[in-house]
Design an enzyme around this catalytic site. Sequence first.
Site, PDB file in Angstrom:
ATOM      1  N   CYS A  37       0.800  -1.230   0.000  1.00 24.01           N
ATOM      2  CA  CYS A  37       0.000   0.000   0.000  1.00 24.01           C
ATOM      3  C   CYS A  37       0.830   1.276   0.000  1.00 24.01           C
ATOM      4  O   CYS A  37       0.273   2.361  -0.168  1.00 24.01           O
ATOM      5  CB  CYS A  37      -0.910   0.011   1.220  1.00 24.01           C
ATOM      6  N   ASP A  39       2.410   2.516   2.601  1.00 22.83           N
ATOM      7  CA  ASP A  39       2.436   3.165   3.905  1.00 22.83           C
ATOM      8  C   ASP A  39       3.798   2.982   4.582  1.00 22.83           C
ATOM      9  O   ASP A  39       4.562   2.100   4.222  1.00 22.83           O
ATOM     10  CB  ASP A  39       1.313   2.622   4.796  1.00 22.83           C
ATOM     11  N   CYS A  62      -2.665   2.980   8.013  1.00 22.82           N
ATOM     12  CA  CYS A  62      -4.102   2.896   8.242  1.00 22.82           C
ATOM     13  C   CYS A  62      -4.428   2.521   9.694  1.00 22.82           C
ATOM     14  O   CYS A  62      -3.531   2.300  10.511  1.00 22.82           O
ATOM     15  CB  CYS A  62      -4.677   1.845   7.302  1.00 22.82           C
ATOM     16  N   CYS A 106      -1.284  -5.299   6.803  1.00 19.81           N
ATOM     17  CA  CYS A 106      -0.921  -4.143   7.625  1.00 19.81           C
ATOM     18  C   CYS A 106      -0.134  -4.561   8.858  1.00 19.81           C
ATOM     19  O   CYS A 106       0.692  -3.793   9.362  1.00 19.81           O
ATOM     20  CB  CYS A 106      -2.169  -3.380   8.038  1.00 19.81           C
TER      21      CYS A 106
HETATM   22 FE1  FES Z   1      -1.237   0.366   4.387  1.00 17.52          FE
HETATM   23 FE2  FES Z   1      -2.784  -0.770   6.173  1.00 17.52          FE
HETATM   24  S1  FES Z   1      -3.352  -0.121   4.191  1.00 17.52           S
HETATM   25  S2  FES Z   1      -0.672  -0.384   6.318  1.00 17.52           S
END
Ligand code: FES
Length: 129
Positions: A37, A39, A62, A106
């Site tokens: 993602c 992140d 998230c 995640c």
């Molecule tokens: Fe990226 Fe959860 S969607 S860490």
Amino acid sequence: MDRLEYNVMVLEHFKNPRNAGTLENADAIGQVGNPVCGDMMEISINVKDDRIEDIRFRTFGCASAIATTSMLTEVVKGMKLEEAEKVTWDHAMKSLGGLPKIKIHCSLLAVDGLKAALYHYYKKVGVDR
Ligand code: FES
């Protein structure tokens, strides 16, 4: 759009994350990104007598990443480094009572951040792991 079914514990850790922030004078900091993602996660640790004496995290992630990392920091705080190394994403996720299937990745961000911090600590003190 379907709503994600988060359990009460996940929501509680998301709303009141434990050990959020950065340690000043951290012994080591791990920073990782999630390839799924994009992140980001940063985990800082202080180590005393081969144990995680203190730990903090910051994330651009998230709700699942925040909740899992919050729980992970509680699980590993005070733990011996060699035990903390063995904590898996599965353990972190199950400690929270599980995550919706599409959010399982995640929990990897939390554990990878911890592993990166441990790696940098070992590198700093000259331990070959
Ligand atoms: Fe990226 Fe959860 S969607 S860490």
